[in-house]
Design a protein around this motif. Structure first.
Motif, short mmCIF file in Angstrom:
data_model
loop_
_atom_site.label_atom_id
_atom_site.label_comp_id
_atom_site.label_asym_id
_atom_site.label_seq_id
_atom_site.Cartn_x
_atom_site.Cartn_y
_atom_site.Cartn_z
N GLU A 1 0.83 -1.20 0.00
CA GLU A 1 0.00 0.00 0.00
C GLU A 1 0.86 1.26 0.00
O GLU A 1 0.53 2.25 -0.66
CB GLU A 1 -0.96 -0.03 1.19
CG GLU A 1 -2.00 -1.13 1.06
CD GLU A 1 -2.91 -1.24 2.28
OE1 GLU A 1 -2.84 -0.33 3.15
OE2 GLU A 1 -3.69 -2.21 2.37
N GLU B 1 -8.57 5.28 0.05
CA GLU B 1 -8.66 3.82 0.11
C GLU B 1 -8.10 3.14 -1.14
O GLU B 1 -8.09 1.91 -1.23
CB GLU B 1 -10.12 3.41 0.30
CG GLU B 1 -10.70 3.86 1.64
CD GLU B 1 -12.12 3.36 1.84
OE1 GLU B 1 -12.47 2.32 1.24
OE2 GLU B 1 -12.89 4.02 2.56
N THR B 2 -7.61 3.93 -2.10
CA THR B 2 -7.11 3.36 -3.34
C THR B 2 -5.92 2.42 -3.14
O THR B 2 -5.88 1.33 -3.73
CB THR B 2 -6.77 4.47 -4.34
OG1 THR B 2 -7.98 5.18 -4.66
CG2 THR B 2 -6.16 3.91 -5.62
N SER C 1 -5.22 0.45 -0.70
CA SER C 1 -5.74 -0.81 -0.19
C SER C 1 -6.47 -1.58 -1.29
O SER C 1 -6.30 -2.80 -1.44
CB SER C 1 -6.68 -0.55 0.98
OG SER C 1 -7.29 -1.75 1.41
N ARG C 2 -7.26 -0.88 -2.07
CA ARG C 2 -7.98 -1.52 -3.17
C ARG C 2 -6.99 -2.08 -4.18
O ARG C 2 -7.18 -3.18 -4.72
CB ARG C 2 -8.91 -0.53 -3.85
CG ARG C 2 -10.08 -0.05 -3.01
CD ARG C 2 -11.06 0.74 -3.86
NE ARG C 2 -12.11 1.35 -3.07
CZ ARG C 2 -12.15 2.64 -2.76
NH1 ARG C 2 -11.20 3.45 -3.18
NH2 ARG C 2 -13.14 3.11 -2.04
#
Length: 202
Positions: free
Chosen positions: A24, A45-46, A48-49
């Motif tokens: 991440e 949150e990108t 993590s995605r």
């Protein structure tokens, strides 16, 4: 097969927090390098995605094609004509730019006393597609795995794919595809068998 990416994306309980956080952090750096703020709400949150997406994109490193093809069936009443699974859709990623490769595969073999479940052929395609790839190598890997596992009279693999490293960057040539083939055994040696295979590729 353990690779640096595979190790990095491993989801074992003791290592997941540290190793996934490293991935991440790398994506946060890429976002920052691209010119955006990884802490803004739309991007928070990108990373993590993306780590979860890459785990899916490259899940082929955790699959063994030989194991997939291990279970075969011998009660085939002497069937010895071509078996062909057509138009197997796959998504892969170019090892040079990590750009998507999207295409279809045609797999044919002439059995020598035993066959394999047809879903296993599709799974072998995915096992190799979900790795960093070039199409030529992937075509050969699929054919070689089937030949090694089944020892058939012949194997033929044809792949048609669009490479985003060519269509959306670089030379920007949309509406192009790359066609590769690997012919072994009777498909290499027998022009009639080869033509039979090619006639069924659309």
């Amino acid at each position: 097969m353990v690779t640096p990416l595979n190790k990095c994306l491993r989801v074992e309980a003791n290592d997941d927090a540290l190793e996934r956080s490293d991935v991440e952090a790398a994506f946060r750096t890429i976002i920052r390098w691209a010119g955006d703020d990884p802490d803004r709400p739309g991007l928070a949150e990108t990373p993590s995605r993306m780590s979860r997406a890459f785990e899916e994109f490259f899940s082929g490193y955790r699959q063994d094609p030989a194991e997939i093809l291990q279970k075969t069936f011998e009660e085939i009443e002497g069937y010895d004509e071509m078996v062909m699974l057509r138009g197997i859709r796959f998504e892969s990623h170019c090892e040079h730019h990590l750009a998507p490769i999207v295409g279809r595969a045609w797999i044919a073999y002439v059995p020598r006393g035993r066959v394999v479940g047809i879903s296993k052929l599709a799974r072998v395609v995915d096992a190799y597609a979900k790795r960093l790839q070039i199409q030529e190598k992937m075509t050969a890997q699929i054919a070689n795995a089937i030949e090694s596992a089944l020892q058939p009279k012949g194997v033929g693999v044809i792949i048609k794919a669009t490479h985003h490293c060519m269509t959306t960057r670089g030379v920007h040539k949309p509406d192009t595809d790359l066609v590769t083939s690997r012919m072994l055994g009777c498909f290499r040696d027998n022009p009639i068998k080869r033509q039979e295979l090619l006639s069924l590729v659309d």
